[in-house]
Design an enzyme around this catalytic site. Structure first.
Site, PDB file in Angstrom:
ATOM      1  N   ARG A 288      39.504  73.488  91.418  1.00  0.00           N
ATOM      2  CA  ARG A 288      38.090  73.111  91.379  1.00  0.00           C
ATOM      3  C   ARG A 288      37.710  72.219  90.186  1.00  0.00           C
ATOM      4  O   ARG A 288      36.980  71.229  90.375  1.00  0.00           O
ATOM      5  CB  ARG A 288      37.188  74.343  91.440  1.00  0.00           C
ATOM      6  CG  ARG A 288      37.391  75.187  92.708  1.00  0.00           C
ATOM      7  CD  ARG A 288      36.295  76.213  92.929  1.00  0.00           C
ATOM      8  NE  ARG A 288      35.080  75.599  93.421  1.00  0.00           N
ATOM      9  CZ  ARG A 288      34.039  75.300  92.681  1.00  0.00           C
ATOM     10  NH1 ARG A 288      34.041  75.584  91.400  1.00  0.00           N
ATOM     11  NH2 ARG A 288      32.984  74.725  93.210  1.00  0.00           N
TER      12      ARG A 288
ATOM     13  N   GLY B 269      26.202  77.744 101.924  1.00  0.00           N
ATOM     14  CA  GLY B 269      25.995  76.778 100.854  1.00  0.00           C
ATOM     15  C   GLY B 269      25.199  77.389  99.722  1.00  0.00           C
ATOM     16  O   GLY B 269      24.774  76.688  98.799  1.00  0.00           O
TER      17      GLY B 269
ATOM     18  N   CYS C  87      52.005  68.293  85.586  1.00  0.00           N
ATOM     19  CA  CYS C  87      52.453  67.035  84.990  1.00  0.00           C
ATOM     20  C   CYS C  87      51.490  65.870  85.204  1.00  0.00           C
ATOM     21  O   CYS C  87      51.904  64.740  85.443  1.00  0.00           O
ATOM     22  CB  CYS C  87      53.780  66.660  85.596  1.00  0.00           C
ATOM     23  SG  CYS C  87      53.566  66.353  87.342  1.00  0.00           S
ATOM     24  N   GLU C  88      50.213  66.154  85.260  1.00  0.00           N
ATOM     25  CA  GLU C  88      49.209  65.083  85.267  1.00  0.00           C
ATOM     26  C   GLU C  88      47.967  65.674  84.618  1.00  0.00           C
ATOM     27  O   GLU C  88      47.962  66.871  84.313  1.00  0.00           O
ATOM     28  CB  GLU C  88      48.908  64.587  86.686  1.00  0.00           C
ATOM     29  CG  GLU C  88      48.466  65.654  87.649  1.00  0.00           C
ATOM     30  CD  GLU C  88      48.290  65.109  89.062  1.00  0.00           C
ATOM     31  OE1 GLU C  88      47.265  64.466  89.291  1.00  0.00           O
ATOM     32  OE2 GLU C  88      49.156  65.325  89.910  1.00  0.00           O
TER      33      GLU C  88
ATOM     34  N   PRO D 269      28.214  82.896 104.431  1.00  0.00           N
ATOM     35  CA  PRO D 269      28.508  82.684 103.018  1.00  0.00           C
ATOM     36  C   PRO D 269      29.969  82.939 102.662  1.00  0.00           C
ATOM     37  O   PRO D 269      30.594  83.861 103.181  1.00  0.00           O
ATOM     38  CB  PRO D 269      27.625  83.732 102.336  1.00  0.00           C
ATOM     39  CG  PRO D 269      27.494  84.814 103.361  1.00  0.00           C
ATOM     40  CD  PRO D 269      27.488  84.144 104.689  1.00  0.00           C
ATOM     41  N   GLY D 270      30.475  82.098 101.781  1.00  0.00           N
ATOM     42  CA  GLY D 270      31.799  82.318 101.211  1.00  0.00           C
ATOM     43  C   GLY D 270      31.649  82.508  99.719  1.00  0.00           C
ATOM     44  O   GLY D 270      31.797  83.589  99.162  1.00  0.00           O
TER      45      GLY D 270
ATOM     46  N   TYR E  39      36.494  68.802  91.742  1.00  0.00           N
ATOM     47  CA  TYR E  39      35.037  68.624  91.846  1.00  0.00           C
ATOM     48  C   TYR E  39      34.367  68.481  90.482  1.00  0.00           C
ATOM     49  O   TYR E  39      33.128  68.584  90.407  1.00  0.00           O
ATOM     50  CB  TYR E  39      34.397  69.852  92.531  1.00  0.00           C
ATOM     51  CG  TYR E  39      35.047  70.274  93.821  1.00  0.00           C
ATOM     52  CD1 TYR E  39      34.999  69.469  94.951  1.00  0.00           C
ATOM     53  CD2 TYR E  39      35.707  71.494  93.919  1.00  0.00           C
ATOM     54  CE1 TYR E  39      35.589  69.863  96.140  1.00  0.00           C
ATOM     55  CE2 TYR E  39      36.297  71.903  95.105  1.00  0.00           C
ATOM     56  CZ  TYR E  39      36.238  71.079  96.205  1.00  0.00           C
ATOM     57  OH  TYR E  39      36.823  71.485  97.373  1.00  0.00           O
TER      58      TYR E  39
END
Ligand code: LLP
Length: 410
Positions: A307, A227, A337-338, A269-270, A311
């Site tokens: 993302r 995180g 298309c949105e 960790p990523g 988010y």
């Protein structure tokens, strides 16, 4: 990526050359930056026997896994397929932490067969695990510490309403099941969310785990999840991993003394490792002034980098084709298309159709969350390694869209 002599570079490679060579959209990763981030964590936690288990979900390309393996990382997998990728990349089964959530129990059985470190996050599976393996195979336990942390609700995983982990208030039940089946608990694990900048959250989690550990005499490691927050925009708060490293290792060592044995400290960790190393290069397809804003449409969208839309994440955008141009306000949008906004009201150096835009900090949860929505093809991936851009995933083709579809003769 940096601006040098009026052009943008990744290592010694000019970014626009990468777009010319491989086409767009393309994900480009800087191997040096990945290694640097990995090493900084090793350094920050050097006072403990830290094992860095790279969270594969952030970016699961085999070359990135191999690169991290080369520098001594382990891996964190949340699906059996991620574990298989790690094995293919050369990780030893025992270096792979397997933490599924709500997956079928068969995946746990498969993980045992493969020899992975198994992390269990609900009491039902703990019971099944005990009944089946007793003390013949150890497991770790994922706990939910009831801490609200993380950048937003969708990526908070350690609070009381979260589906992750076993509530610390159910600890007594855990202990009963462990005793009933004589389960060897080799690890305790928590992961409270993504984008946590406060070192205190990790220290609080640690205190909770240390308090619980005495009930589990067979521990080999404590896994604090991850995180660690990186900066998406200038001035963003970030996790000070050095400060955290000093404080956490200090309390960990004190805990080990009380526990009576030296344990391993694990982290997963990523984002911290790959986020800043990755850039999504896209091409401006159209510049569209309207009475309210000027849109720049690009040949990519939320299907490639979700993302911003998922988010409300900020990703810095740079016009790498025109580093010296005067700045104008644009809203950069994708071709889906949105509503598909990469960045609203951004100052960019003047954009012409055909210019290459770089969307920064796209290394984590970029390609790995990409889809074929609108039947669009997923981008290529390129790794800049030793000053050379190398193709590490081909751009999809129309055949990839047809693969697996069954023609029933209609
Ligand atoms: N360990 C476990 C058990 C996890 O579930 C995660 C992330 C990590 C480690 C790595 O966390 P990191 O270092 O990357 O923060 N797609 C979202 C992030 C979701 C994270 C899910 N779990 C995003 O793009 O922000």
């Amino acid at each position: 990526m940096e601006l040098r002599d009026g052009s943008y570079f990744i290592q010694n490679v000019q970014v626009t050359d990468i777009a010319d060579q491989f086409g767009t959209p393309v994900y480009v990763y800087d191997a040096e930056k990945i290694v640097q981030q990995f090493k900084s964590l090793k350094m920050a936690f050097s006072d403990a026997d830290v094992k860095v288990k790279y969270a594969i979900k952030a970016c699961s390309n085999l070359s990135i896994l191999k690169l991290l393996k080369r520098y001594g990382a382990g891996a964190d997998a949340v699906s059996i397929q991620e574990a298989q990728l790690a094995l293919k990349a050369g990780f030893e089964p025992g270096e792979i932490m397997f933490s599924p959530n709500c997956a079928e129990f068969e995946e746990i059985e498969e993980a045992v067969k493969l020899g992975l470190v198994v992390n269990i996050d609900n009491i039902s599976f703990l019971r099944k695990f005990g009944a089946q393996f007793r003390s013949s195979y150890p497991c770790s336990i994922r706990l939910n510490p009831h801490i609200m942390a993380g950048g937003n609700y969708k990526i908070s995983t350690g609070h009381s309403n979260s589906k992750f982990g076993i509530s610390i208030y159910q600890l007594q039940q855990v202990i009963e099941v462990v005793r009933q089946y004589n389960i060897r608990v080799n690890g305790l694990h928590v992961h409270t969310g993504s984008d946590i900048y406060e070192a205190d959250v990790f220290l609080k989690m640690a205190e909770i785990l240390f308090g619980i550990a005495a009930d589990f005499p067979d521990l080999r490691f404590i896994d604090f999840g991850s995180g660690f927050k990186v900066a998406y925009s200038e001035g963003d708060l970030v996790t000070n991993v050095y400060d955290l490293g000093i404080k956490l290792t200090q309390s960990f060592r004190e805990f080990c003394r009380q526990y009576g044995r030296k344990l391993e400290l694990w982290i997963e960790p990523g984002k911290y490792i790959v986020s800043e190393a990755g850039t999504l290069l896209v091409k401006a397809t159209v510049v569209k002034p309207t009475p309210s804003v000027t849109f720049v449409g690009v040949n990519s969208g939320l299907n490639h980098l979700i993302r911003p839309m998922m988010y409300d994440a900020y990703h810095h955008i740079i016009n790498v084709s025109n580093p010296k141009g005067s700045q104008k306000m644009y809203t950069v949008v994708g071709y889906i298309c949105e509503t598909d906004t990469f960045g609203a009201d951004r100052k960019l150096n003047e954009v012409q159709e055909g210019d290459i835009l770089a969307i920064r900090n796209a290394g984590a949860y970029g390609f790995s969350m990409a889809s074929n929505y609108n039947s669009r093809l997923r981008p290529a991936e390129v790794l800049v390694f030793n000053n050379e851009p190398k193709l590490i995933r081909e751009r999809e083709t129309f055949d990839d869209l047809l693969k697996g579809q069954v023609d029933i003769g209609l």
